[in-house]
Design a protein around this motif. Structure first.
Motif, PDB file in Angstrom:
ATOM      1  N   ARG A 208      -3.697  -2.378   8.697  1.00 60.56           N
ATOM      2  CA  ARG A 208      -3.148  -1.049   8.438  1.00 60.56           C
ATOM      3  C   ARG A 208      -3.508  -0.091   9.573  1.00 60.56           C
TER       4      ARG A 208
ATOM      5  N   SER B 192      -2.488   4.185  11.044  1.00 64.89           N
ATOM      6  CA  SER B 192      -1.833   5.449  10.695  1.00 64.89           C
ATOM      7  C   SER B 192      -1.985   6.433  11.837  1.00 64.89           C
TER       8      SER B 192
ATOM      9  N   CYS C  87       4.129   2.386   2.308  1.00 63.41           N
ATOM     10  CA  CYS C  87       4.397   1.412   3.378  1.00 63.41           C
ATOM     11  C   CYS C  87       4.376  -0.022   2.844  1.00 63.41           C
TER      12      CYS C  87
ATOM     13  N   LEU D 225      11.429   0.914   1.590  1.00 60.32           N
ATOM     14  CA  LEU D 225      11.550   0.990   3.038  1.00 60.32           C
ATOM     15  C   LEU D 225      12.922   0.520   3.504  1.00 60.32           C
TER      16      LEU D 225
ATOM     17  N   HIS E 283      11.202  -1.995   7.714  1.00 60.46           N
ATOM     18  CA  HIS E 283      10.562  -3.215   7.222  1.00 60.46           C
ATOM     19  C   HIS E 283      11.216  -4.397   7.921  1.00 60.46           C
TER      20      HIS E 283
ATOM     21  N   ALA F 191       6.694   0.414   7.486  1.00 62.08           N
ATOM     22  CA  ALA F 191       6.303   1.678   8.099  1.00 62.08           C
ATOM     23  C   ALA F 191       6.931   2.846   7.345  1.00 62.08           C
ATOM     24  N   ILE F 192       6.134   3.883   7.116  1.00 70.45           N
ATOM     25  CA  ILE F 192       6.631   5.064   6.447  1.00 70.45           C
ATOM     26  C   ILE F 192       6.270   6.298   7.274  1.00 70.45           C
TER      27      ILE F 192
ATOM     28  N   VAL G  99       1.438   2.491   8.467  1.00 70.99           N
ATOM     29  CA  VAL G  99       2.050   1.203   8.807  1.00 70.99           C
ATOM     30  C   VAL G  99       1.162   0.095   8.277  1.00 70.99           C
TER      31      VAL G  99
END
Length: 249
Positions: free
Chosen positions: A30, A32, A146, A152, A171, A182-183, A231
């Motif tokens: 992960r 960010s 995410c 996604l 995605h 990913a958001i 992510v």
């Protein structure tokens, strides 16, 4: 600038990511932070910026992705390849470089990015109805979104035409074989930008002749700045051959 608008500036979100790094919960690798999702130049060059201030696989890091007019990709990062973007982009890269990367905010919506002796990149950021709409939706989602594959996929399908940047996928599979989600919860436009690489001007902004991709990640055909992003990538099964030789200068 009033207090409400000051809170919604990209510089504010960047500072928050730097001062209070936060990782989404859950399984997988992960990261960010914030950055430039992508920025195409009419000359065929392409730049992207990542400042992932939190990472589950190592220290936070800064990275710049560069595509030359022949379609060759390189990554510059201030941490080794095995704990930066080259970890999941490696098989698609021609070269990786470990170098200091400077990010200096010169205003709430303006910044300069530098790789000493290599790159000077100025950016001006703006907002419009489309970016405000996407940010309004994203702001209501937790970082853990995410992990929500169905969400996604739907957001990616919608984001492309809303933002007018070609196809968007949030995605899919990275060149390393890892799946990603990913958001980017806040987005803005790149209104103006100029860049010089190895003392050569990269020219005017403009879409590539054909939209490029790295694995399933589609590079936007217009400049997008993102922040408050999370992510997740599936756990790497083994180390990829990412220790590439530097490209000729």
């Amino acid at each position: 600038m009033n207090e409400v608008s000051a809170k919604n500036q990209p510089q504010t979100f960047a500072r928050q990511a730097e001062e209070a790094p936060h990782l989404p919960s859950g399984a997988g690798e992960r990261i960010s932070g914030y950055g430039v999702m992508g920025l195409p130049f009419a000359s065929g060059h392409y730049l992207a910026l990542r400042h992932f201030t939190a990472s589950s696989i190592g220290p936070g890091y800064r990275a710049i992705w560069h595509r030359d007019p022949d379609g060759r990709w390189s990554v510059y990062a201030d941490t080794p390849p095995e704990v930066s973007c080259a970890r999941f982009l490696g098989p698609a890269l021609t070269a990786t470089h470990t170098s200091a990367i400077g990010i200096q905010w010169t205003g709430p919506r303006s910044l300069t990015v530098e790789i000493p002796g290599v790159l000077t990149w100025q950016l001006e950021i703006s907002t419009d109805l489309a970016t405000r709409l996407m940010s309004a939706v994203g702001a209501r989602l937790p970082a853990e979104a995410c992990h929500a594959t169905w969400l996604l996929r739907a957001m990616g399908v919608a984001a492309g035409p809303v933002l007018s940047v070609g196809k968007v996928r949030l995605h899919g599979m990275m060149p390393s074989g890892q799946t990603f989600g990913a958001i980017p919860r806040r987005v803005w436009r790149i209104a103006q930008s100029s860049a010089q690489m190895h003392r050569r001007d990269l020219g005017l902004l403009g879409p590539l002749p054909a939209q490029d991709r790295l694995g399933d990640f589609m590079l936007p055909q217009g400049g997008i700045f993102f922040a408050d992003a999370a992510v997740v990538l599936s756990q790497a099964s083994k180390a990829e051959p990412i220790g590439l030789e530097p490209a000729p200068q």
